[in-house]
Design a protein around this motif. Structure first.
Motif, PDB file in Angstrom:
ATOM      1  N   LEU A 145      55.678  50.980  56.294  1.00 48.52           N
ATOM      2  CA  LEU A 145      55.336  51.017  54.869  1.00 48.52           C
ATOM      3  C   LEU A 145      56.499  50.546  54.005  1.00 48.52           C
ATOM      4  N   CYS A 146      56.140  49.953  52.856  1.00 49.75           N
ATOM      5  CA  CYS A 146      57.157  49.572  51.873  1.00 49.75           C
ATOM      6  C   CYS A 146      57.667  50.821  51.156  1.00 49.75           C
ATOM      7  N   ALA A 147      58.809  50.687  50.498  1.00 49.30           N
ATOM      8  CA  ALA A 147      59.353  51.795  49.720  1.00 49.30           C
ATOM      9  C   ALA A 147      58.506  51.996  48.473  1.00 49.30           C
ATOM     10  N   SER A 148      58.688  53.130  47.809  1.00 45.92           N
ATOM     11  CA  SER A 148      57.935  53.438  46.600  1.00 45.92           C
ATOM     12  C   SER A 148      58.169  52.367  45.536  1.00 45.92           C
ATOM     13  N   SER A 152      53.612  44.716  49.673  1.00 47.59           N
ATOM     14  CA  SER A 152      53.845  43.889  50.860  1.00 47.59           C
ATOM     15  C   SER A 152      53.145  42.551  50.722  1.00 47.59           C
ATOM     16  N   VAL A 153      53.797  41.506  51.197  1.00 47.92           N
ATOM     17  CA  VAL A 153      53.199  40.174  51.183  1.00 47.92           C
ATOM     18  C   VAL A 153      52.787  39.711  52.574  1.00 47.92           C
ATOM     19  N   SER A 154      53.304  40.371  53.623  1.00 44.25           N
ATOM     20  CA  SER A 154      52.960  39.963  54.979  1.00 44.25           C
ATOM     21  C   SER A 154      53.429  41.037  55.964  1.00 44.25           C
ATOM     22  N   ALA A 174      46.607  45.752  60.805  1.00 42.49           N
ATOM     23  CA  ALA A 174      45.772  45.829  59.600  1.00 42.49           C
ATOM     24  C   ALA A 174      46.633  46.261  58.414  1.00 42.49           C
ATOM     25  N   PRO A 175      46.308  45.766  57.186  1.00 44.56           N
ATOM     26  CA  PRO A 175      47.091  46.166  56.007  1.00 44.56           C
ATOM     27  C   PRO A 175      46.799  47.609  55.614  1.00 44.56           C
ATOM     28  N   VAL A 176      47.820  48.250  55.058  1.00 41.94           N
ATOM     29  CA  VAL A 176      47.682  49.591  54.495  1.00 41.94           C
ATOM     30  C   VAL A 176      47.618  49.442  52.982  1.00 41.94           C
ATOM     31  N   LEU A 177      46.557  49.988  52.357  1.00 39.21           N
ATOM     32  CA  LEU A 177      46.323  49.815  50.929  1.00 39.21           C
ATOM     33  C   LEU A 177      46.613  51.097  50.168  1.00 39.21           C
ATOM     34  N   ASN A 178      47.018  50.922  48.880  1.00 39.53           N
ATOM     35  CA  ASN A 178      47.190  52.088  48.016  1.00 39.53           C
ATOM     36  C   ASN A 178      45.896  52.352  47.257  1.00 39.53           C
ATOM     37  N   ALA A 179      45.942  53.237  46.263  1.00 40.17           N
ATOM     38  CA  ALA A 179      44.726  53.634  45.552  1.00 40.17           C
ATOM     39  C   ALA A 179      44.127  52.503  44.745  1.00 40.17           C
ATOM     40  N   THR A 180      44.907  51.462  44.411  1.00 38.58           N
ATOM     41  CA  THR A 180      44.395  50.328  43.628  1.00 38.58           C
ATOM     42  C   THR A 180      44.206  49.083  44.494  1.00 38.58           C
ATOM     43  N   VAL A 184      50.565  47.877  50.715  1.00 36.74           N
ATOM     44  CA  VAL A 184      51.870  48.562  50.661  1.00 36.74           C
ATOM     45  C   VAL A 184      52.473  48.708  52.058  1.00 36.74           C
ATOM     46  N   GLY A 185      51.872  48.121  53.059  1.00 37.61           N
ATOM     47  CA  GLY A 185      52.412  48.200  54.422  1.00 37.61           C
ATOM     48  C   GLY A 185      51.401  47.695  55.436  1.00 37.61           C
ATOM     49  N   TRP A 186      51.761  47.865  56.746  1.00 39.93           N
ATOM     50  CA  TRP A 186      50.898  47.394  57.828  1.00 39.93           C
ATOM     51  C   TRP A 186      50.840  48.448  58.928  1.00 39.93           C
ATOM     52  N   ARG A 187      49.652  48.569  59.554  1.00 43.76           N
ATOM     53  CA  ARG A 187      49.422  49.489  60.672  1.00 43.76           C
ATOM     54  C   ARG A 187      49.163  48.668  61.924  1.00 43.76           C
ATOM     55  N   GLY A 188      49.943  48.934  62.969  1.00 50.62           N
ATOM     56  CA  GLY A 188      49.794  48.181  64.209  1.00 50.62           C
ATOM     57  C   GLY A 188      49.607  49.087  65.411  1.00 50.62           C
TER      58      GLY A 188
END
Length: 209
Positions: A145-148, A152-154, A174-180, A184-188
Motif C-alpha cells: 500500500l501507498c502511504a497516507s 498508486s500509478v502502477s 489486483a489494485p487496492v481501492l480507497n472509498a472514492t 492506493v496499492g496492489w494485492r498480489g
C-alpha cells in the motif's frame, strides 16, 4: 430772348444707349483681365483657396497640376503625421523601455500537469515450496500500500529467487481501492512449487497528487 431746347429724337436716344453699353462692356472686360502676378496674399480672403480649387485647377490647367505644391511652398514644421497616408512615413527609432506596470489579476488555474516524484513501496511474504513440481502449489497473498495521502500509478510482483527453472509464479495482481475508487496499492498472490521456500514481493508505485 427765350431759348428753346430741342427734344432729342428717338434715334439719338437709341444711339446714346448703345454707346453706353459698348463702353460699359469694354470696362468690365478690362477689369476682368488682371495683370500677371498682380494677385497676392492681400487680394485673397482667408480660406479662399480650398482643396476643390486646387483639384479643379489640375483639370483646367495641367501646367500647375503636377507637383504644384512642393516642399518649397510648405512652411517648415507645418505638416503632421495625420497629413500623410499610412506607410508613407518611416518608423522612428525604438524608444527607451517604460516602467513596469502594476501586476494584473491572477488568471484561472490551468490544467493539471504531470505527476510528481514516484516512490516505490513494497511488501513481502515467505512462501514455502513443498515438494518440487508435484503440482501442489503453496500460495500466499500480501498487500503493498501507498502511504497516507498517496495514490498508486502502477504495481508489480517479484520473487527472491531468480532461477528460471524454479516453479515460482504470480497467481494474481489486483489494485487496492480507497472509498472514492482511487488506487492506493496492489494485492498480489504468489504460488511456489519449487521444493524450497522463497520470498514473494508486491510493489506499488506511489505519488502525492
Amino acid at each position: 430772348m427765350r431759348t428753346f431746347l430741342r427734344r432729342p429724337s428717338p434715334a439719338m436716344i437709341v444711339a446714346c444707349f448703345a454707346l453706353l453699353v459698348s463702353l460699359g462692356g469694354t470696362s468690365v472686360a478690362a477689369v476682368s483681365q488682371l495683370a500677371k502676378n498682380s494677385v497676392g496674399t492681400a487680394q485673397l480672403k482667408n480660406g479662399a483657396v480650398t482643396a476643390a480649387k486646387i483639384k479643379n485647377a489640375s483639370v483646367t490647367n495641367p501646367k500647375i497640376a503636377n507637383n504644384a505644391v512642393n516642399s518649397a511652398k510648405v512652411a517648415n514644421n507645418s505638416l503632421t503625421r495625420v497629413d500623410f497616408a499610412p506607410g508613407q512615413l518611416p518608423a522612428g527609432p525604438t524608444g527607451p523601455q517604460g516602467p513596469a506596470g502594476p501586476a494584473g489579476p491572477a488568471g484561472a488555474a490551468g490544467p493539471k500537469g504531470a505527476i510528481g516524484a514516484i516512490t516505490v513501496r513494497s511488501a513481502s511474504i515467505a512462501v514455502p515450496g513443498g515438494t518440487a513440481e508435484n503440482g501442489a502449489y503453496d500460495t500466499e497473498t500480501i498487500d503493498a500500500l501507498c502511504a497516507s495521502g498517496e495514490l498508486s500509478v502502477s504495481g508489480g510482483t517479484g520473487w527472491s529467487d531468480s532461477n528460471a527453472d524454479l516453479e515460482l509464479w504470480t497467481q494474481r495482481l489486483a489494485p487496492v481501492l480507497n472509498a472514492t475508487n482511487q488506487v492506493v496499492g496492489w494485492r498480489g498472490s504468489g504460488g511456489n512449487d519449487s521444493g524450497q521456500g522463497s520470498t514473494f514481493s508486491v510493489y506499488t508505485l506511489c505519488y502525492t497528487p
